[in-house]
Design a protein around this motif. Sequence first.
Motif, PDB file in Angstrom:
ATOM      1  N   ALA A 472       0.843  -1.194   0.000  1.00  0.00           N
ATOM      2  CA  ALA A 472       0.000   0.000   0.000  1.00  0.00           C
ATOM      3  C   ALA A 472       0.878   1.245   0.000  1.00  0.00           C
ATOM      4  O   ALA A 472       1.996   1.228   0.532  1.00  0.00           O
ATOM      5  N   PRO A 499      -0.230   4.335   6.465  1.00  0.00           N
ATOM      6  CA  PRO A 499      -0.803   4.286   5.117  1.00  0.00           C
ATOM      7  C   PRO A 499      -1.185   5.691   4.650  1.00  0.00           C
ATOM      8  O   PRO A 499      -1.668   6.511   5.448  1.00  0.00           O
ATOM      9  N   ARG A 501      -3.582   6.952   3.008  1.00  0.00           N
ATOM     10  CA  ARG A 501      -4.973   7.374   3.158  1.00  0.00           C
ATOM     11  C   ARG A 501      -5.262   7.927   4.553  1.00  0.00           C
ATOM     12  O   ARG A 501      -6.278   8.582   4.762  1.00  0.00           O
ATOM     13  N   ARG A 502      -4.361   7.672   5.492  1.00  0.00           N
ATOM     14  CA  ARG A 502      -4.564   8.158   6.851  1.00  0.00           C
ATOM     15  C   ARG A 502      -3.792   9.454   7.126  1.00  0.00           C
ATOM     16  O   ARG A 502      -3.780   9.943   8.255  1.00  0.00           O
ATOM     17  N   VAL A 545      -1.705  -1.968  10.167  1.00  0.00           N
ATOM     18  CA  VAL A 545      -1.996  -2.413   8.797  1.00  0.00           C
ATOM     19  C   VAL A 545      -2.873  -3.668   8.772  1.00  0.00           C
ATOM     20  O   VAL A 545      -3.105  -4.244   7.709  1.00  0.00           O
ATOM     21  N   LEU A 548      -6.630  -2.655   7.024  1.00  0.00           N
ATOM     22  CA  LEU A 548      -6.694  -1.854   5.804  1.00  0.00           C
ATOM     23  C   LEU A 548      -7.927  -2.213   4.973  1.00  0.00           C
ATOM     24  O   LEU A 548      -8.326  -3.376   4.901  1.00  0.00           O
ATOM     25  N   THR A 549      -8.471  -1.211   4.338  1.00  0.00           N
ATOM     26  CA  THR A 549      -9.605  -1.417   3.435  1.00  0.00           C
ATOM     27  C   THR A 549      -9.114  -1.340   1.993  1.00  0.00           C
ATOM     28  O   THR A 549      -7.952  -0.996   1.727  1.00  0.00           O
ATOM     29  N   ASP A 552      -7.385   1.857   0.951  1.00  0.00           N
ATOM     30  CA  ASP A 552      -6.012   2.090   1.402  1.00  0.00           C
ATOM     31  C   ASP A 552      -4.969   1.656   0.375  1.00  0.00           C
ATOM     32  O   ASP A 552      -3.804   2.051   0.468  1.00  0.00           O
ATOM     33  N   ASP A 555      -3.693   5.067  -4.153  1.00  0.00           N
ATOM     34  CA  ASP A 555      -3.010   6.284  -3.721  1.00  0.00           C
ATOM     35  C   ASP A 555      -3.857   7.515  -4.028  1.00  0.00           C
ATOM     36  O   ASP A 555      -4.724   7.495  -4.911  1.00  0.00           O
TER      37      ASP A 555
END
Length: 696
Positions: A472, A499, A501-502, A545, A548-549, A552, A555
């Motif tokens: 990821a 990650p 996305r966070r 981790v 994660l979905t 995630d 990018d």
Amino acid sequence: MESFRTEIENPIVQKDIIDLERKIALFRDGKIDDERFRSLRLARGVYGQRQEGVQMIRIKLPFGKVTSEQLQRICKVSEEYSTGRLHITTRQDIQIHYVSLDRTPQLWAELEKDDVTLREACGNTVRNITASETAGIDPDEPFDVSPYAHALFEFFLRNPVCQEMGRKFKMSFSSSDKDTALSYLHDLGFIPKIVNGQKGFKVLFGGGLGSQPSHAELLSEFIPANQIIPTTEGILRIFDRHGERAKRLKARMKFLVKEIGKEEFLHLVEEEKKALSHQVLEIDTTPFEQPIPEPLIKAPDVELDDVAAFEAWKKANVIPQKQTGYVAIGIKVALGDFYIDKARQLADLIKNYATNELRFTLRQDILIRHIKEEALPFFYQELAKLDFVALGYNSTADITACPGTDTCNLGIASSTGIAVELERVLATEYPHYANSNEITIKISGCMNACGQHNMAEIGFQGMSINAGKLVAPALQVLLGGGNLGNGQGRFSDKVIKIPSRRGPEALRLILNDFEANANGQSFLNYYDAKGEKYFYEFLKPLADVTNLTEADFVDWGNADNYVKAVGVGECAGVVIDLVATLLYEAKDKLTFAQEAFEDKKWSDAIYLAYAGFVNGAKALLLAENQKTNHHAGIIDLFDTVFVETNKIQLATSFKELVYKIRENEPSETFAKEYIATATAFFETIETYRALDLSKA
């Protein structure tokens, strides 16, 4: 391509462009090694990008200054050869993308019609010299540093001492002790001072970012203005001779200073003093000292519909000048990207209603200077038509980001995508940061720090993170960096990897905690009081981790699942030397030395002959599979391998022969003698090489 051969008035520039065209043809015909050609084109601003078969072109704009005519010319070139998008860099350059290699000579020729160059915008050269965009208008400045930045640019452009160094070399000029040009992270950084009525500079050297940031050391508290060019030349000569050339990651000047020590480095510079082209060089500042001209057209009076919005814009984006009655207007440019339709209108605006000058900034923005205060309503109205009145110029809300995976070979994760999202978070949830510049937020797509992430109060670096068999996109969160002023700064701590996305949630947690627990302290004092572990602990849940979905693995700014793809970087112009190529180049250097001699440029002629010596020696050492990682090593090793073994007979040692360069002043007599000696040496090694090959 014949047209540009007659359109360029400057014969030196014309020769440059024709040479690029010729080298491209040789490369296409397979007559120049791919890696060697890369080095050549990088020094001419032509940089490979992530996408196959196209180039990024970096346009060199000393200290970010550009006129209306130059901006129009850049727009014309971008429209014809690129995509119409202009990208402002953290070194005050402009980059355009998706350019065909074969069209770069014509593109360059077009730019030169308005005195805009590509020369030495990339590669192992002196890169664009940056300066505070407020230089010349800063109420806190002792004097305007612009003419000094310009003088160094002119002096070292095409200068033989810095054409093929082991690595790039960066310089900056700050306008005041606030050090907004960040002297402490440059190879050479200049801060203006006046001592006993004399203009000069506090000078720092040996700084740099990248994967191993290093704080510059103090060279001198005060060097008179007329000595900054000789001082710089001496340092460049030592870096060129002793700097690492084999190990790219250890080749910046900061590593050389660390390896041999500051005192030894400066001792070598002192030994070189006699050979310098000038011992003192006065810099003409008069072109920068003229009265502010009246605009071609007086700005009309206007009535604004939304006075509150205008006042908010004034508070956030307008800064006072030291010249009474004048202000400067900052334009916040998201990600440093703008397009030629708006750029052309902006160029017309500054030509007609301002003083025909703007400056691109270190924060990837635009500053319009010398605006009369009474003209502000008109400028607000006109800039609003271009969507150039977004609040937050030079503020926390003004995030710096490199291109990352959009176009860069080295990008690991998206920097532009996350920057857009973080700016959205700031605008919607933390709008008060548009009027605060205490915290800077900077993002890089990889460890090389083109987005300067590791010197910011809050920084993010693009990475990847493993989750089982999947990968990821990730961000390393860095905290605690900052500019302290007067040549002092601090680098950020690497706190945690999360990650990508966070990233927005990480920013929220950091800002919320700062607002709740700082108790009036500055961000850096608050960070120091809490300590790195404190931030690691409250950000730690974001690093998990196991939960994660699907989102995630996509990018920021992308629709497809993340794929880690890192190409070959070109930041340093890494080369693979071939014996024949080096001998060819040595001969070229001697030809150029003779041309410089005929032009009565004694210092240039001598240094080119020196380069001929070194290239020739390196060629023969390479044929013997001998390691050669810097010029001084080549000179020593040639004696060991060839002279002391009597394989090649010289009147003296090779070292004595070459180092006459530092024992003599650059005179006509010595230049003639040194070129003749270098030519005789080349004939000797050429004969040796031919005989050696005949025995193979």
